[in-house]
Design a protein around this motif. Structure first.
Motif, PDB file in Angstrom:
ATOM      1  N   UNK A 234     -43.026 -20.655 -18.059  1.00 24.01           N
ATOM      2  CA  UNK A 234     -41.880 -20.459 -17.166  1.00 24.01           C
ATOM      3  C   UNK A 234     -41.855 -21.428 -15.980  1.00 24.01           C
ATOM      4  N   UNK A 235     -43.056 -21.813 -15.470  1.00 31.91           N
ATOM      5  CA  UNK A 235     -43.094 -22.741 -14.340  1.00 31.91           C
ATOM      6  C   UNK A 235     -42.526 -24.094 -14.733  1.00 31.91           C
ATOM      7  N   UNK A 236     -42.809 -24.518 -15.967  1.00 37.10           N
ATOM      8  CA  UNK A 236     -42.260 -25.789 -16.428  1.00 37.10           C
ATOM      9  C   UNK A 236     -40.749 -25.699 -16.588  1.00 37.10           C
TER      10      UNK A 236
ATOM     11  N   UNK B 268     -38.684 -15.131 -10.498  1.00 33.46           N
ATOM     12  CA  UNK B 268     -39.161 -13.745 -10.553  1.00 33.46           C
ATOM     13  C   UNK B 268     -40.167 -13.538 -11.679  1.00 33.46           C
ATOM     14  N   UNK B 269     -40.054 -14.326 -12.748  1.00 38.28           N
ATOM     15  CA  UNK B 269     -41.013 -14.194 -13.841  1.00 38.28           C
ATOM     16  C   UNK B 269     -42.303 -14.949 -13.563  1.00 38.28           C
ATOM     17  N   UNK B 270     -42.248 -15.936 -12.672  1.00 38.67           N
ATOM     18  CA  UNK B 270     -43.428 -16.750 -12.359  1.00 38.67           C
ATOM     19  C   UNK B 270     -44.314 -16.085 -11.315  1.00 38.67           C
TER      20      UNK B 270
ATOM     21  N   UNK C 149     -47.495 -26.266  -7.349  1.00 35.78           N
ATOM     22  CA  UNK C 149     -47.677 -24.973  -8.019  1.00 35.78           C
ATOM     23  C   UNK C 149     -47.766 -25.104  -9.538  1.00 35.78           C
ATOM     24  N   UNK C 150     -46.979 -26.015 -10.113  1.00 35.77           N
ATOM     25  CA  UNK C 150     -47.032 -26.205 -11.565  1.00 35.77           C
ATOM     26  C   UNK C 150     -48.404 -26.706 -12.004  1.00 35.77           C
TER      27      UNK C 150
END
Length: 361
Positions: free
Chosen positions: A231-233, A277-279, A346-347
């Motif tokens: 999700x971060x990507x 929100x998912x990360x 963060x990624x």
């Protein structure tokens, strides 16, 4: 009223929803799910009904901007926490499905109002939306309030350790940049179509529906790839693609091209709503799972300052009399570039963590 003045109503509402999360996040962590959902639902419906009675600008600002905004803020973070806490590997997809309703509402309610207002008047057109909101609020309360929230130890409104964690802070500040740009096209696609492309009033109005309808794809579609793409990507890709979108908006000088551009931006806007929100539940960003609500509220609370300032800034940069949008388009593009750069660290941290200790994100 000037466009900049009018935009404060939507801007304040958009700001209240994440900003109130600073308070509701710790409260839901402490087991106060029921009162939060009930009070938030009441304020949303009450604010809509009061909007139907408004006859002056300050009344619309109080009812629609503050009351509905605060009600949405009270309900929003607890709802996300419920979804996030019940899913692990499927969390991004679940949040995307849960957020489809806002895209559907953003398409249906404006069209509904536009069709009803000439025949039954402003007050009853707004009340019809209020009654639908009441029905949906009852359904929401029945589903989410069946069980009380799990009580944990009392928490402060702010987790001060988060301010010493660069990944969390950089992600939050990046979302502030995103919000500074996010509402510029949302608020001005209709004006751009009408003044720059000289479309009919009906078509310019439906451009907003096209953007909001397309966002359904961005809210859910990317998460079918969750097995292969983190999700971060997805979020950092959406930020980079959004920077391209803001600058290519400048080149959308004909109606077919602008419709294609609106669909492109709509898809990306959906990713920006659901991916953060998912990360946030990832251990790099929330080491203690019991403080998920607090961290979620802090993240969206920090980003809310972008939502507050973005649209009025764009309103000052746009000149509708001369159909001049260039400064606002460049401003939005630069903010998205800034968001992309801020999300890089963060990624990387999430990548290193998952490489060393594989686990569901």
């Amino acid at each position: 009223m000037s466009p900049s003045t009018i935009s404060w109503v939507g801007s304040i509402q958009a700001t209240m929803i994440p900003m109130v999360g600073l308070v509701t996040g710790p409260l839901v962590d402490s087991g106060n799910l029921r009162p939060l959902i009930l009070s938030g639902s009441f304020l949303i419906v009450f604010g809509m009904m009061m909007t139907s009675l408004a006859t002056q600008y300050y009344q619309v600002l109080l009812a629609q901007g503050f009351c509905v905004g605060i009600g949405g803020g009270i309900s929003y973070i607890p709802s996300l926490v419920v979804v996030s806490s019940h899913f692990t590997t499927k969390r991004p997809f679940a949040i995307g499905c849960a957020s489809i309703g806002s895209s559907v509402g953003a398409v249906i309610f404006p069209i509904m109002f536009r069709k009803l207002q000439p025949s039954i008047g402003f007050p009853w057109a707004v009340r019809c939306i209020g009654f639908i909101s009441l029905f949906l609020a009852i359904v929401t309360c029945v589903i989410l309030c069946r069980k009380p929230g799990e009580r944990t130890r009392a928490r402060s409104l702010i987790d001060f350790t988060a301010f010493r964690e660069p990944p969390f802070m950089l992600l939050s500040v990046s979302l502030t940049c995103v919000m500074l740009a996010y509402y510029v096209p949302i608020f001005y696609v209709a004006s751009y179509a009408r003044t720059e492309l000289h479309t009919t009033t009906n078509l310019s109005f439906y451009m907003v529906a096209i953007v909001n309808g397309s966002s359904v794809v961005g809210r859910v579609g990317p998460y079918f790839l969750i097995t292969w793409v983190k999700p971060m990507y997805m979020l950092i890709f959406a930020a980079a693609a959004s920077a391209i979108a803001m600058f290519t908006w400048i080149a959308a000088t004909n109606i077919p091209g602008f419709i294609v551009w609106a669909c492109y931006w709509g898809i990306l806007s959906g990713v920006h709503v659901t991916a953060p929100s998912s990360i946030i539940a990832h251990p790099v960003l929330t080491p203690d799972p019991n403080s998920l609500g607090t961290r979620l509220g802090m993240m969206w609370g920090i980003s809310s300052f972008g939502a507050l300032a973005g649209t009025p800034i764009a309103g000052a940069l746009v000149n509708l009399d001369q159909a001049y949008f260039l400064r606002a388009q460049i401003f939005a593009g630069c903010m998205m570039i800034g968001a992309t750069l801020l999300q890089s660290w963060p990624a990387l941290k999430i990548t290193w963590y998952d490489r060393d200790r594989p686990r569901p994100s």
